[in-house]
Every structure is written in structure tokens, then in C-alpha cells.
Design a protein around this motif. Structure first.
Motif, mmCIF file in Angstrom:
data_model
loop_
_atom_site.group_PDB
_atom_site.id
_atom_site.type_symbol
_atom_site.label_atom_id
_atom_site.label_comp_id
_atom_site.label_asym_id
_atom_site.label_seq_id
_atom_site.Cartn_x
_atom_site.Cartn_y
_atom_site.Cartn_z
ATOM 1 N N ILE A 12 19.764 12.572 86.562
ATOM 2 C CA ILE A 12 19.532 13.907 87.102
ATOM 3 C C ILE A 12 18.423 14.558 86.278
ATOM 4 N N ALA A 13 17.421 15.093 86.954
ATOM 5 C CA ALA A 13 16.298 15.748 86.295
ATOM 6 C C ALA A 13 16.018 17.083 86.978
ATOM 7 N N GLU A 14 15.267 17.926 86.306
ATOM 8 C CA GLU A 14 14.837 19.201 86.873
ATOM 9 C C GLU A 14 13.338 19.134 87.131
ATOM 10 N N ALA A 15 12.926 19.556 88.311
ATOM 11 C CA ALA A 15 11.509 19.527 88.664
ATOM 12 C C ALA A 15 10.760 20.653 87.959
ATOM 13 N N SER A 16 9.659 20.310 87.348
ATOM 14 C CA SER A 16 8.747 21.292 86.779
ATOM 15 C C SER A 16 7.536 21.293 87.695
ATOM 16 N N GLY A 17 7.545 22.175 88.682
ATOM 17 C CA GLY A 17 6.555 22.147 89.754
ATOM 18 C C GLY A 17 7.130 21.369 90.920
ATOM 19 N N SER A 18 6.347 21.202 91.934
ATOM 20 C CA SER A 18 6.778 20.506 93.142
ATOM 21 C C SER A 18 6.690 18.991 92.944
ATOM 22 N N VAL A 26 7.016 12.019 84.937
ATOM 23 C CA VAL A 26 7.102 11.847 83.494
ATOM 24 C C VAL A 26 7.816 13.063 82.914
ATOM 25 N N THR A 27 8.535 12.849 81.817
ATOM 26 C CA THR A 27 9.253 13.937 81.157
ATOM 27 C C THR A 27 8.275 14.886 80.473
ATOM 28 N N VAL A 28 8.484 16.200 80.689
ATOM 29 C CA VAL A 28 7.628 17.208 80.062
ATOM 30 C C VAL A 28 8.426 18.217 79.243
ATOM 31 N N GLY A 29 9.728 18.027 79.141
ATOM 32 C CA GLY A 29 10.560 18.930 78.353
ATOM 33 C C GLY A 29 12.015 18.792 78.747
ATOM 34 N N TYR A 30 12.806 19.757 78.298
ATOM 35 C CA TYR A 30 14.241 19.748 78.581
ATOM 36 C C TYR A 30 14.726 21.162 78.866
ATOM 37 N N THR A 31 15.741 21.265 79.698
ATOM 38 C CA THR A 31 16.497 22.491 79.895
ATOM 39 C C THR A 31 17.932 22.129 79.543
ATOM 40 N N GLY A 32 18.401 22.572 78.385
ATOM 41 C CA GLY A 32 19.717 22.137 77.912
ATOM 42 C C GLY A 32 19.695 20.639 77.682
ATOM 43 N N THR A 33 20.535 19.914 78.418
ATOM 44 C CA THR A 33 20.575 18.455 78.287
ATOM 45 C C THR A 33 19.911 17.754 79.473
ATOM 46 N N THR A 34 19.268 18.530 80.346
ATOM 47 C CA THR A 34 18.606 17.963 81.525
ATOM 48 C C THR A 34 17.107 17.850 81.271
ATOM 49 N N MET A 35 16.559 16.646 81.474
ATOM 50 C CA MET A 35 15.114 16.489 81.263
ATOM 51 C C MET A 35 14.348 17.127 82.417
ATOM 52 N N LYS A 36 13.219 17.745 82.071
ATOM 53 C CA LYS A 36 12.321 18.324 83.070
ATOM 54 C C LYS A 36 11.210 17.312 83.318
ATOM 55 N N VAL A 37 10.887 17.088 84.571
ATOM 56 C CA VAL A 37 9.847 16.116 84.909
ATOM 57 C C VAL A 37 8.836 16.746 85.859
ATOM 58 N N GLN A 38 7.645 16.202 85.839
ATOM 59 C CA GLN A 38 6.629 16.574 86.816
ATOM 60 C C GLN A 38 5.807 15.337 87.129
ATOM 61 N N PRO A 39 5.085 15.373 88.251
ATOM 62 C CA PRO A 39 4.308 14.194 88.619
ATOM 63 C C PRO A 39 3.352 13.760 87.507
#
Length: 104
Positions: A12-18, A26-39
């Protein structure tokens, strides 16, 4: 591995942008324990380093969705490939997309 439409290699990941389904992300950070990804993008160094994942669905900015480590992606012309397993590369003009051919 997929059993009864459940992906056991999904994260499970969180979108950073569309993000669009089948984008390389690719991973660009985290929100809590969820990795944030963007194209991923070949022209942005911090977005061109792995580990890479494949978006399993579309996601809008801030939405959670699944990413997988591997997936059969269609719609890429690989007719000039010499063998199974030939490399695909991040496209320099479009985030998240790939192309087959010579090293950019």
C-alpha cells in the motif's frame, strides 16, 4: 504471487501527485508508515533511482493504492528485442513511462 485476485507482493502506497495504472513509480517519502510514491522520471535524479514499483491502479494525489514489484505490462513495442528479458528504460519525456531500445 496471485491467488484469487489477491496480490501477495503488493504494498500500500500513497500517491504524491497523479499516478496512472502501470506507471513505474519510485519512493519519495513517507506519511507515517506508508511510503509516498510518484512516477519515476529519467531526467530527475531523485526520481530515477530505485527501488522501482509498478502502479497497480490509477491514483490521485494523496490517495492510497497498491504498487507491486513486478507486473505484466502491455502496450510497449518490443518487436526489435533480441531475447526475453531485454531491458526497458525510463522515458525521458514522460514520467512513469518506459520504452524499449538503446540506452538513452
Amino acid at each position: 504471487m496471485k491467488i484469487n485476485n489477491v496480490n501477495f507482493d503488493s504494498i500500500i502506497a500513497e500517491a504524491s501527485g497523479s499516478v496512472s495504472e502501470n506507471d513505474i513509480v519510485v519512493t519519495v517519502g513517507y506519511t507515517g508508515t506508508t511510503m509516498k510514491v510518484q512516477p519515476a522520471h529519467a531526467m530527475v535524479l531523485s526520481h530515477a533511482r530505485g527501488p522501482f514499483y509498478v502502479a497497480n491502479s490509477d491514483a490521485s494525489d494523496g490517495a492510497t493504492f497498491k504498487v507491486v514489484s513486478s507486473k505484466l505490462v502491455t502496450g510497449i513495442d518490443t518487436s526489435a528485442a533480441n531475447s526475453i528479458g531485454d531491458a526497458l528504460y525510463l522515458a525521458s519525456g514522460s514520467s512513469g513511462s518506459v520504452f524499449f531500445g538503446e540506452v538513452p
